[in-house]
Design a protein around this motif. Structure first.
Motif, short mmCIF file in Angstrom:
data_model
loop_
_atom_site.label_atom_id
_atom_site.label_comp_id
_atom_site.label_asym_id
_atom_site.label_seq_id
_atom_site.Cartn_x
_atom_site.Cartn_y
_atom_site.Cartn_z
N GLY A 102 0.95 -1.19 -0.09
CA GLY A 102 -0.12 0.05 0.11
C GLY A 102 0.91 1.19 -0.02
O GLY A 102 0.60 2.28 -0.84
N VAL A 103 1.79 1.06 1.02
CA VAL A 103 2.68 2.33 0.81
C VAL A 103 3.42 2.58 -0.46
O VAL A 103 3.42 3.94 -1.00
CB VAL A 103 3.86 2.48 1.79
CG1 VAL A 103 4.88 3.65 1.98
CG2 VAL A 103 3.05 2.32 3.19
N ARG A 104 3.83 1.55 -1.07
CA ARG A 104 4.73 1.64 -2.56
C ARG A 104 3.36 2.21 -3.40
O ARG A 104 3.88 3.13 -4.27
CB ARG A 104 5.02 0.57 -3.09
CG ARG A 104 5.69 0.31 -4.22
CD ARG A 104 6.83 -0.56 -4.46
NE ARG A 104 7.20 -0.38 -5.93
CZ ARG A 104 8.57 -0.93 -6.20
NH1 ARG A 104 9.22 -1.65 -5.42
NH2 ARG A 104 8.79 -0.90 -7.44
N ALA A 105 2.20 1.69 -3.19
CA ALA A 105 1.31 2.28 -4.46
C ALA A 105 0.92 3.68 -4.16
O ALA A 105 0.79 4.54 -5.20
CB ALA A 105 0.22 1.36 -4.44
N LEU A 106 1.00 3.84 -2.88
CA LEU A 106 0.68 5.28 -2.67
C LEU A 106 1.84 6.35 -3.21
O LEU A 106 1.51 7.64 -3.75
CB LEU A 106 0.45 5.71 -1.06
CG LEU A 106 0.46 7.11 -0.64
CD1 LEU A 106 -0.87 7.57 -1.00
CD2 LEU A 106 0.43 7.13 0.96
N CYS A 114 2.48 14.39 -9.49
CA CYS A 114 3.53 15.41 -9.76
C CYS A 114 4.14 15.32 -11.30
O CYS A 114 5.11 16.26 -11.66
CB CYS A 114 4.50 15.26 -8.62
SG CYS A 114 4.05 15.40 -7.01
N GLY A 115 3.39 14.49 -11.84
CA GLY A 115 4.10 14.28 -13.15
C GLY A 115 5.31 13.46 -13.24
O GLY A 115 6.14 13.62 -14.27
N GLN A 116 5.73 12.73 -12.39
CA GLN A 116 6.83 11.95 -12.11
C GLN A 116 6.59 10.61 -12.28
O GLN A 116 5.36 10.21 -12.05
CB GLN A 116 7.53 12.37 -10.97
CG GLN A 116 8.09 13.84 -10.80
CD GLN A 116 8.98 14.34 -11.62
OE1 GLN A 116 9.83 13.49 -12.04
NE2 GLN A 116 8.82 15.80 -11.77
N ARG A 117 7.76 9.67 -12.30
CA ARG A 117 7.57 8.25 -12.46
C ARG A 117 8.34 7.63 -11.05
O ARG A 117 9.51 8.10 -10.93
CB ARG A 117 8.05 7.69 -13.77
CG ARG A 117 9.34 7.85 -14.16
CD ARG A 117 9.77 7.35 -15.34
NE ARG A 117 10.04 5.92 -15.41
CZ ARG A 117 10.10 4.87 -16.57
NH1 ARG A 117 10.36 5.58 -17.61
NH2 ARG A 117 10.11 3.52 -16.10
N LEU A 118 7.83 6.77 -10.64
CA LEU A 118 8.56 5.96 -9.53
C LEU A 118 8.54 4.64 -9.71
O LEU A 118 7.33 3.81 -9.82
CB LEU A 118 7.96 6.44 -8.02
CG LEU A 118 8.64 5.83 -6.97
CD1 LEU A 118 9.85 6.32 -6.81
CD2 LEU A 118 7.84 6.37 -5.74
N ASP A 119 9.69 3.87 -10.09
CA ASP A 119 9.73 2.42 -10.25
C ASP A 119 11.38 2.09 -10.08
O ASP A 119 12.10 2.80 -9.63
CB ASP A 119 9.09 2.14 -11.55
CG ASP A 119 9.92 3.01 -12.76
OD1 ASP A 119 10.93 3.32 -12.62
OD2 ASP A 119 9.08 3.23 -13.82
N PRO A 123 13.89 4.95 -8.81
CA PRO A 123 13.48 4.70 -7.68
C PRO A 123 13.61 5.94 -6.63
O PRO A 123 13.05 5.62 -5.42
CB PRO A 123 14.67 3.61 -7.12
CG PRO A 123 15.83 4.12 -7.83
CD PRO A 123 15.72 4.59 -9.19
N ILE A 124 13.89 6.82 -7.05
CA ILE A 124 13.90 8.50 -6.12
C ILE A 124 13.12 9.36 -7.13
O ILE A 124 13.36 9.50 -8.19
CB ILE A 124 15.25 8.91 -5.76
CG1 ILE A 124 16.21 7.84 -5.04
CG2 ILE A 124 15.07 10.27 -5.00
CD1 ILE A 124 17.48 8.36 -4.83
#
Length: 382
Positions: A102-106, A114-119, A123-124
């Motif tokens: 859940g925290v990762r999905a959030l 914010c128009g960014q990607r996190l994967d 990773p940052i």
């Protein structure tokens, strides 16, 4: 409606929103929302749980007393209301902060807002919501304790220098000096630790600039929002996954110099852009402002020299440029719930080294004037 929407309805709303439906349309398609109170309650849940920061974090970000909210992994939510970090319990049923998934999905959802990607390939993430809330998030394996989320709220109302004086952040006897720094086009750097009030003070200062002047603000993510009719915001762009397309702070400083600025403002000086900023302030661009992280006004010269070294500048070159370009250093501190001006200093060269001489010391007993106060007053015509 005292109970939350069931999970199947939340999923249905998510699908409709993903398909392009409005929030109102997605809610109207749900059965059982019979009254306007039901719809309003469901809309608040959707705003927080489906499109926002979740049932626990969303309301915290709307609290005017909250300055920071952090998630240190599953079930670890902390909030700062001005007196330091305090742990808060997650809302019942809010899996977005209770489980690792859940925290990762959030974090991924917040990054997308914010128009960014996190994967795994990125990773940052650093970003800013349209509301002005600043996001920093990090996922494993860079974080050993799980996904980390840091949120800093944005003050919707810009406080004036007079209001800051009423709140005790600026001694009343220094308000005229602060006005003069703006009106006499002094080049000033504001120093302090994270959360000490640098942005709040800079917003107040920039709001004093004459409406006939054009302000160019350069930041990694937009945070400054002075009350001024002619402000342009320039933001850096990070490289894509192929390592191309990066636009740095230095690139933006050089671009700003060609955009007919009356004032160049650097949100935070933290790298090689110090060379370009000092160069700009030494070539006729007066009235510039910047912030820098430092523990005291005395530490600012060392910090500038360290940043200059990143730009291949020698210590003597940094000393010469900074002493010539910068008229004053304003250092702000946080002491418990209080935030405000602690020192004002001027920069000088001594034996080839850059040093700070105190003009004003602010302490519990009042204001103490230092050896360079008279020189600063002469520069400002006071």
């Amino acid at each position: 409606m005292n109970k939350r929407l069931p999970a199947e309805q939340v999923s249905a709303i998510r699908r409709r929103l993903a398909a392009g439906s409005t929030s109102a349309g997605a809610l109207n398609a749900q059965h059982g929302l019979l009254t306007t109170i039901d719809v309003a309650s469901a809309d608040a849940q959707v705003r927080h749980e489906v499109t926002g920061a979740g049932l626990t974090i969303g309301p915290l970000l709307e609290d005017p007393d909250v300055t920071d909210v952090v998630v240190n992994g599953p079930g670890q939510v902390w909030v700062d209301r001005g007196d330091g970090m305090v742990q808060v319990a997650p809302e019942e049923g809010d899996d977005s902060v209770r489980t690792a998934a859940g925290v990762r999905a959030l974090a991924v959802r917040l990054a997308a807002l914010c128009g960014q990607r996190l994967d795994d390939s990125s990773p940052i993430v650093d970003g800013t919501f349209p509301s002005g809330v600043r996001l920093h998030a990090m996922i494993p394996p860079l974080s050993a304790s799980g996904t980390l989320i840091s949120l800093r709220t944005h003050r919707a109302q810009v406080l004036s220098l007079e209001k800051l004086a009423q709140l005790g952040a600026i001694p009343h006897s220094l308000v005229s000096l602060a006005h003069a720094l703006v009106e006499k086009h002094a080049n000033v750097i504001i120093s302090g630790a994270t959360g000490a009030g640098k942005t709040t003070l800079l917003n107040a200062m920039l709001s004093r600039i004459a409406v006939t002047e054009r302000i160019l603000i350069i930041e990694e993510s937009a945070e400054l929002a002075p009350e001024h009719p002619h402000v342009l915001h320039l933001q850096v762009r990070r490289a894509n996954v192929q390592g191309a397309g990066e636009v740095t702070m230095s690139d933006l400083v050089r671009a700003a110099m060609r955009m007919r600025p009356d004032r160049i403002v650097l949100g935070e000086c933290r790298g090689v852009e110090v060379r370009d900023v000092l160069g700009a302030l030494n070539t006729g661009h007066e009235g510039g402002w910047a912030t820098i992280h430092a523990n005291s006004a005395h530490d600012v010269p060392t910090r500038l020299v360290a940043l200059g070294a990143l730009a291949q500048m020698s210590e003597s070159t940094v000393a010469a440029q900074a002493a010539s370009a910068l008229d004053a250093v304003i250092h702000v501190e946080r002491r418990g719930a209080w935030r405000g001006i602690a020192q004002i200093a001027t920069l000088h060269r001594q034996g080839g080294e850059l040093v700070a001489q105190i003009a004003v010391n602010v302490h519990a007993g009042g204001v103490q004037y230092g050896p360079s106060y008279q020189q600063l007053c002469e520069r400002l015509g006071l």
